[in-house]
Design a protein around this motif. Structure first.
Motif, PDB file in Angstrom:
ATOM      1  N   THR A 144      45.021  36.116  27.243  1.00 13.53           N
ATOM      2  CA  THR A 144      44.606  35.793  25.875  1.00 13.53           C
ATOM      3  C   THR A 144      43.090  35.696  25.771  1.00 13.53           C
ATOM      4  O   THR A 144      42.517  35.983  24.713  1.00 13.53           O
ATOM      5  CB  THR A 144      45.234  34.437  25.466  1.00 13.53           C
ATOM      6  OG1 THR A 144      46.625  34.475  25.772  1.00 13.53           O
ATOM      7  CG2 THR A 144      45.047  34.162  23.988  1.00 13.53           C
ATOM      8  N   LYS A 168      54.293  33.211  22.334  1.00 14.45           N
ATOM      9  CA  LYS A 168      53.741  31.858  22.295  1.00 14.45           C
ATOM     10  C   LYS A 168      54.224  31.062  21.075  1.00 14.45           C
ATOM     11  O   LYS A 168      53.877  29.880  20.941  1.00 14.45           O
ATOM     12  CB  LYS A 168      52.202  31.916  22.289  1.00 14.45           C
ATOM     13  CG  LYS A 168      51.591  32.653  23.463  1.00 14.45           C
ATOM     14  CD  LYS A 168      51.783  31.893  24.761  1.00 14.45           C
ATOM     15  CE  LYS A 168      51.316  32.666  25.977  1.00 14.45           C
ATOM     16  NZ  LYS A 168      49.890  32.877  26.061  1.00 14.45           N
ATOM     17  N   ASP A 173      41.011  25.520  36.008  1.00 10.70           N
ATOM     18  CA  ASP A 173      41.936  25.482  37.148  1.00 10.70           C
ATOM     19  C   ASP A 173      41.680  26.623  38.132  1.00 10.70           C
ATOM     20  O   ASP A 173      40.943  27.569  37.838  1.00 10.70           O
ATOM     21  CB  ASP A 173      43.397  25.520  36.651  1.00 10.70           C
ATOM     22  CG  ASP A 173      43.639  26.539  35.534  1.00 10.70           C
ATOM     23  OD1 ASP A 173      42.787  27.422  35.339  1.00 10.70           O
ATOM     24  OD2 ASP A 173      44.677  26.435  34.859  1.00 10.70           O
TER      25      ASP A 173
HETATM   26  C1  GLP Z   1      47.672  30.252  32.971  1.00  9.92           C
HETATM   27  C2  GLP Z   1      46.409  29.425  32.817  1.00  9.92           C
HETATM   28  C3  GLP Z   1      46.308  28.798  31.442  1.00  9.92           C
HETATM   29  C4  GLP Z   1      46.583  29.851  30.380  1.00  9.92           C
HETATM   30  C5  GLP Z   1      47.985  30.377  30.548  1.00  9.92           C
HETATM   31  C6  GLP Z   1      48.367  31.426  29.520  1.00  9.92           C
HETATM   32  O1  GLP Z   1      48.766  29.547  33.389  1.00  9.92           O
HETATM   33  N1  GLP Z   1      46.323  28.391  33.812  1.00  9.92           N
HETATM   34  O2  GLP Z   1      45.011  28.246  31.273  1.00  9.92           O
HETATM   35  O3  GLP Z   1      46.424  29.293  29.094  1.00  9.92           O
HETATM   36  O4  GLP Z   1      48.080  30.965  31.823  1.00  9.92           O
HETATM   37  O5  GLP Z   1      47.910  32.678  29.932  1.00  9.92           O
HETATM   38  P1  GLP Z   1      47.978  33.991  29.082  1.00  9.92           P
HETATM   39  O6  GLP Z   1      46.834  33.929  28.143  1.00  9.92           O
HETATM   40  O7  GLP Z   1      47.839  35.091  30.098  1.00  9.92           O
HETATM   41  O8  GLP Z   1      49.287  34.004  28.388  1.00  9.92           O
END
Ligand code: GLP
Length: 260
Positions: free
Chosen positions: A39, A201, A67
């Motif tokens: 995202t 989401k 993280d």
């Molecule tokens: C990971 C990260 C998060 C992030 C989430 C969603 O788990 N630790 O910080 O918000 O993924 O990721 P994506 O944007 O790829 O759906």
């Protein structure tokens, strides 16, 4: 919670990039909290473009990422450190010594988590925290049942999260643990902006904004934050029950104009 619904994912990412650029311009000593995840890629691409146009200056900025995987060194291609260099740090004028992530390869991950929490404090705390959301409602790597009072620590990842992050590590397995800012760490930021795009989401977003506060959806903790903005595209906003209200307050994601 300020809920901004934008027509599509590109416009939503533009809005978040604009909020980050404004924050960098307003604060003399900006401390950004940064997120990884797919995202965020268009957000960082837009910030790089703003930087190239002279509208996003990182010269005074410090950043702390949310993280990192335990056991993964910063030069590992699937590390969040590598993600950040590739998506943002290598393309803007941030001092690499002030662009922080937890060290996934630290010999003592528990001590590293405590050191990281203290480093955020020593920098004066986070001014603007950027967030994404997992399909299970996690923020950073605070998986469901994370304490709402948690600080930076080692967390065991759920199978669902490991599956979602599998492509980056394939054919190797995704690590089982991560060092993550805690929910209380995130809530300490003076402002937060969470971006969610896409129908995958939608359920987590509806729960985060309109559902009861609960450890089964860690993102609901943002209901407690006095200055949280949620930026959504149409798909991620699909399951919101009070959609008409958000549209009344912020038509097409516009800022509020008080008065008649
Ligand atoms: C990971 C990260 C998060 C992030 C989430 C969603 O788990 N630790 O910080 O918000 O993924 O990721 P994506 O944007 O790829 O759906």
């Amino acid at each position: 919670m300020k809920v901004l619904i934008l027509p599509d994912a590109a416009v939503a990412a533009d809005r978040v990039a604009g909020l980050i650029a404004s924050y960098l311009a307003q604060d003399q000593d900006p401390v950004l909290g940064l997120a990884t995840g797919e995202t965020m890629r268009p957000v960082y691409a837009r910030i790089v473009a703003l930087h190239q146009a002279g509208r996003a200056d990182f010269s005074q900025a410090t950043s702390f990422n949310l993280d990192e995987y335990v056991g993964v060194a910063p030069d590992h291609p699937a590390s969040f450190a590598a993600f950040m260099r590739q998506a943002l740090f290598d393309h803007v004028n941030i001092d690499p010594a002030r662009a922080h992530l937890p060290r996934g390869d630290a010999p003592d991950p528990v001590a590293e988590a405590a050191r990281y929490e203290a480093a955020i404090d020593a920098a004066g705390g986070i001014g603007l925290q950027v967030l994404g959301i997992g399909q299970n409602g996690h923020i950073a790597f605070n998986e469901p049942t994370s304490s709402l009072g948690s600080r930076t620590r080692v967390k065991t990842l759920t199978e669902a999260t490991r599956l979602a992050n599998a492509p980056a590590f394939a054919p190797q397995p995704v690590p089982r643990h991560a060092i993550t800012m805690g929910i209380a760490t995130i809530l300490d930021a003076r402002s937060c902006v969470l971006l969610a795009t896409g129908a995958s989401k939608a359920q987590a977003v509806a729960r985060m904004i309109e559902g009861p506060l609960g450890a089964d959806c860690p993102a609901t903790a943002l209901q407690l934050h006095p200055a949280a903005t949620v930026v959504l595209d149409e798909h991620a906003a699909r399951d919101l029950k009070l959609r008409n209200y958000y549209e009344t307050v912020h038509p097409s994601g516009a800022e509020v104009r008080l008065g008649c």
